[in-house]
Scaffold this motif. Structure first.
Motif, mmCIF file in Angstrom:
data_model
loop_
_atom_site.group_PDB
_atom_site.id
_atom_site.type_symbol
_atom_site.label_atom_id
_atom_site.label_comp_id
_atom_site.label_asym_id
_atom_site.label_seq_id
_atom_site.Cartn_x
_atom_site.Cartn_y
_atom_site.Cartn_z
ATOM 1 N N ASP A 469 34.531 39.344 54.903
ATOM 2 C CA ASP A 469 35.477 40.286 55.172
ATOM 3 C C ASP A 469 36.580 40.283 54.072
ATOM 4 N N GLU A 470 37.150 39.078 54.008
ATOM 5 C CA GLU A 470 38.225 38.867 53.141
ATOM 6 C C GLU A 470 37.582 39.300 51.591
ATOM 7 N N LEU A 471 36.567 38.753 51.221
ATOM 8 C CA LEU A 471 36.062 39.091 49.948
ATOM 9 C C LEU A 471 35.832 40.464 49.535
ATOM 10 N N SER A 472 35.062 41.017 50.670
ATOM 11 C CA SER A 472 34.675 42.547 50.658
ATOM 12 C C SER A 472 36.076 43.267 50.342
ATOM 13 N N HIS A 473 37.150 42.899 51.006
ATOM 14 C CA HIS A 473 38.364 43.645 50.987
ATOM 15 C C HIS A 473 38.942 43.580 49.328
ATOM 16 N N GLU A 474 38.708 42.282 48.813
ATOM 17 C CA GLU A 474 39.132 41.832 47.543
ATOM 18 C C GLU A 474 38.410 42.651 46.762
ATOM 19 N N ALA A 475 37.028 42.783 46.822
ATOM 20 C CA ALA A 475 36.200 43.506 46.088
ATOM 21 C C ALA A 475 36.509 44.805 45.773
ATOM 22 N N LEU A 476 36.784 45.476 46.947
ATOM 23 C CA LEU A 476 37.185 47.027 46.935
ATOM 24 C C LEU A 476 38.361 47.094 46.307
ATOM 25 N N GLN A 477 39.400 46.367 46.240
ATOM 26 C CA GLN A 477 40.730 46.425 45.554
ATOM 27 C C GLN A 477 40.398 46.286 43.966
ATOM 28 N N PHE A 478 39.383 45.437 43.844
ATOM 29 C CA PHE A 478 39.328 45.078 42.458
ATOM 30 C C PHE A 478 38.486 46.291 41.608
ATOM 31 N N VAL A 479 37.605 46.866 42.473
ATOM 32 C CA VAL A 479 36.671 48.045 41.935
ATOM 33 C C VAL A 479 37.871 49.399 41.805
ATOM 34 N N LYS A 480 38.637 49.298 43.035
ATOM 35 C CA LYS A 480 39.427 50.589 42.808
ATOM 36 C C LYS A 480 40.286 50.493 41.542
ATOM 37 N N GLU A 481 40.864 49.387 41.394
ATOM 38 C CA GLU A 481 41.606 49.077 40.035
ATOM 39 C C GLU A 481 40.755 49.533 38.817
ATOM 40 N N GLN A 482 39.727 49.092 38.866
ATOM 41 C CA GLN A 482 38.708 49.526 37.633
ATOM 42 C C GLN A 482 38.457 50.862 37.473
ATOM 43 N N ARG A 483 38.131 51.596 38.659
ATOM 44 C CA ARG A 483 37.934 53.059 38.590
ATOM 45 C C ARG A 483 39.107 53.710 38.215
ATOM 46 N N ILE A 484 40.321 53.315 38.720
ATOM 47 C CA ILE A 484 41.562 54.039 38.442
ATOM 48 C C ILE A 484 41.861 53.902 36.975
ATOM 49 N N ARG A 485 41.468 52.652 36.366
ATOM 50 C CA ARG A 485 41.593 52.468 35.051
ATOM 51 C C ARG A 485 40.803 53.236 34.051
ATOM 52 N N CYS A 486 39.734 53.625 34.867
ATOM 53 C CA CYS A 486 38.806 54.534 33.930
ATOM 54 C C CYS A 486 39.390 55.891 33.675
ATOM 55 N N LEU A 487 40.264 56.316 35.039
ATOM 56 C CA LEU A 487 41.139 57.563 34.711
ATOM 57 C C LEU A 487 42.151 57.358 33.835
ATOM 58 N N LEU A 488 42.972 56.299 33.814
ATOM 59 C CA LEU A 488 44.207 56.063 33.189
ATOM 60 C C LEU A 488 43.508 56.102 31.668
#
Length: 709
Positions: A469-488
């Motif tokens: 569960d902890e790693l899933s949350h970390e992975a979600l935050q990691f991919v979220k940052e990656q997707r937002i950087r695509c928008l940046l």
């Protein structure tokens, strides 16, 4: 009982007029099941007259008499009047009489006689009046009795069919329980030769299951009892039938015979003796009897049955194996015994269906039939042969050696569990055999890995759940940052599509050659609060800066992001987020909805409002389309759609993003597991595995991260 004059009824049973007797015995059959009524009836001498009618009456009078007598036996009355004459009469009716109503009563009487408890140690003549022994003299007079009984299983009358099966069950149970070691196998084989297995298998798959549920369940339980009994019989070379079975197995292998006999007796004996007589067939030693210890005579039956039905294939396989090194030869005999054990465990033969209360409860609903009835257990021999041939194929496909025997057995176990365990009640055994034969090895390996993961989950799940569960949350935050950087970073989108520059009519071919009339560059601001965009005539090589993007959208005014992007990624797409298609796609669309305020929404004060205060003003405004984007690939659509959603604190919806989150989470878990120490204080404490040596290895290696090989 109060409304019937029993003495008068008994008197009418002895009337000379058939119509009077018929009416009397008709009334009797509906009341004789009451024990108190039966006692008075017997005390008034009615049983003698009823027995006389059973022996001599005809037509409906006979049918009513048989029914009455069978119901009297069911309440455990009237056994003193059951003798060999009565048994012969009832067996004769079963063999020769065509009327269904007579056959039902006759079979019910025989079921009661065969099922009646008796003392085997007693040598009195009365002990022969019950059980299977009571029928043997009559069957010797009418040898076609068993054949006629099996043929009744295909009757259109379900009640007659149920009675016939119930009688067969009683005969089988009596034979298995009380017959000698040499008599019951002969009786079972005779029933099988008459086609009882095929008939019952057809009934189990039919729509008439509701009316035959209980006798069919009993037959299934008896089949399990029969398998258990064969398994419990140890292979004993002191028994002639066991010696013959092993000798037939040896002769079917086409053993080499001496070509040049020698006059010296000792030399001739040495020449005739093959030091690998049994090992060449797949046994571990030259004393094969002990190898049947786990599966008993059942394993020998299955092996000899395979050899008998596929003798040519057996000899060919032995010939092929003889050309290979010893460690690469497939152990045929051991494989057969292993498949027998797999089937035995799969069908839970040690567990009796009749002792399971849940089985009877499941019979109350038609949906429970699929769980209770297992018709494929009646096709044991076919499943064993298919499983054994699957073992041979897997042995060849994997290039296995003797030390890999257990691994191949486990693959066969998974295969049979998947195919046989997943088969419905109505699935034919031929379809099951074909599915076992055509099952792909790669799919089987995938199933094995899934089962392995489930095993780890069951063993370590409570330890790993919190980490996962902890790693899933970390992975979600990691991919979220990656997707937002695509928008940046920004991206180009086609602004509109035109089919031709000329004024010629548009054709179907032109629709496939649509080109954008202009391009729109969209980019997220550095503070992640505005979405800037502008339209250009062509797609430039250099990406425009924020100062050249005149239009912008305040993300605080965005209400929703809608799209027709499929939740399943394209077959050509991968986990790479930079992949684009060479041609634009006009079917994919991302629509950004929001609210436009009557006052200047770009002021700094409006951005400092809390969500609770702004919700009131938003409800008073109209939702409009703020921006429409046409992504040129599925990967680009996934980046921008999920990036916008996660920027608005919503969950991603595309399969590509979710796959990436799962990938990051799983690799994080594997990295965490690398830090596990095999100590007594560890919750995952177990035997420390042997670490392979790196002797002779260099640094020329790579990781197959995405499983592309």
């Amino acid at each position: 009982m109060d409304s019937i004059n029993i003495p008068e009824l008994v008197e009418r049973l002895g009337s000379e007029e058939d119509a009077v007797r018929k009416m009397a015995v008709f009334k009797l059959q509906s009341n004789i099941g009451d024990p108190s009524f039966a006692d008075v009836f017997i005390a008034d001498g009615g049983l003698t007259k009823l027995r006389y009618l059973t022996l001599h009456a005809t037509g409906n009078t006979l049918a009513y008499s048989l029914t009455s007598f069978s119901r009297l036996l069911e309440v455990d009355k009237g056994w003193d009047y059951v003798n060999q004459q009565l048994v012969e009469r009832v067996v004769e009716l079963v063999v020769t009489h065509p009327l269904v109503n007579i056959l039902r009563g006759a079979m019910s009487i025989l079921v009661s006689i065969v099922s009646h408890p008796h003392n085997m140690s007693s040598k009195s003549p009365e002990s022969d009046a019950f059980g299977f022994r009571a029928l043997k003299p009559a069957i010797s007079i009418y040898p076609q009795f068993l054949e006629m009984l099996v043929s009744r299983l295909s009757s259109a009358d379900h009640a007659l069919c149920a009675n016939a099966l119930q009688l067969i069950n009683s005969l089988m149970r009596e034979a298995i329980t009380n017959d000698s070691q040499t008599d019951w196998p002969k009786f079972i084989k005779k029933l099988q030769d008459l086609g009882v297995i095929k008939a019952v298998y057809t009934l189990m798959q039919s729509t008439a299951l509701q009316d035959l549920a209980h006798p069919l369940l009993e037959f299934q339980a008896l089949s399990k009892a029969l398998l258990r009994k064969w398994k419990e019989i140890p292979v004993d070379l002191g028994r002639s039938d066991h010696r013959r079975a092993l000798k037939a197995l040896h002769l079917a292998s086409n053993p080499e015979r001496p070509s040049d006999p020698v006059e010296n007796g000792d030399d001739d004996a040495k020449r005739r003796h093959n030091p690998e007589k049994w090992r060449r067939l797949g046994f571990e030693s030259e004393t094969p009897a002990w190898e049947f210890e786990e599966v008993g005579f059942l394993g020998m039956r299955d092996l000899t049955d395979y050899v008998k039905k596929h003798e040519d294939g057996f000899q060919k396989l032995l010939l092929e194996q003889s050309t290979k090194p010893t460690e690469q030869r497939c152990p045929i005999a051991r494989a057969s015994l292993a498949v027998t054990e797999i089937l035995y465990e799969h069908f839970e033969v040690d567990k009796s269906d009749l002792d399971d209360v849940k089985s009877y409860l499941a019979l109350e609903s038609r949906s429970g039939f699929e769980k209770v009835f297992k018709p494929l257990i009646l096709q044991w021999s076919c499943l064993h042969i298919s499983g054994l041939q699957a073992f041979f194929r897997l042995w060849a496909a994997t290039g296995a050696e003797l030390e890999d025997f257990v691994k191949v057995v486990e693959l066969v176990r998974i295969l049979l569990e998947a195919v046989v365990g997943g088969a419905t009640r109505t699935k034919d055994v031929k379809e099951v055999e074909d599915e076992i034969e055509e099952f792909e090895y790669q799919r089987l390996r995938q199933l094995q890995m899934e089962l392995l993961e489930l095993t780890y989950e069951d063993t370590w799940g409570h330890h790993l759940r919190q980490v996962r569960d902890e790693l899933s949350h970390e992975a979600l935050q990691f991919v979220k940052e990656q997707r937002i950087r695509c928008l940046l970073q920004g991206a180009w989108f086609p602004n509109g599509l035109s089919y031709k520059a000329e004024g010629a009519p548009v054709t179907k071919l032109d629709l496939k050659r649509s080109v954008p009339s202009s391009y729109r560059f969209v980019k997220l601001s550095h503070n992640r609060r505005y979405l800037h965009y502008a339209d250009f005539d062509s797609q430039g090589e250099d990406e425009p800066g924020l100062e050249s993007l005149r239009d912008k959208i305040d993300l605080s005014m965005v209400s929703s992001v809608a799209s027709n992007v499929s939740s399943n990624s394209d077959s050509d797409s991968s986990t790479s987020t930079l992949k684009t298609l060479p041609q634009p796609s006009s079917s994919t669309k991302i629509t950004i909805h929001g609210y436009i305020s009557s006052v200047a929404s770009s002021s700094e004060a409006s951005h400092r409002r809390t969500r609770s205060n702004s919700s009131k003003s938003i409800n008073a405004r109209k939702e409009v389309v703020l921006l429409i984007l046409y992504p040129q690939s599925h990967s680009l659509a996934s980046e921008w759609l999920d990036g916008l959603l996660m920027l608005l604190n919503q969950q991603p919806i595309t399969a590509e993003t979710n796959t990436l989150i799962s990938l990051v989470s799983n690799y994080g878990l594997k990295i965490r597991l690398l830090n596990v120490r095999f100590g007594d204080d560890s919750p995952l404490a177990c035997e420390e595995p042997e670490i392979p040596s790196r002797e002779g290895l260099d640094e020329d290696y790579y990781y197959d991260v995405f499983g592309g090989i």
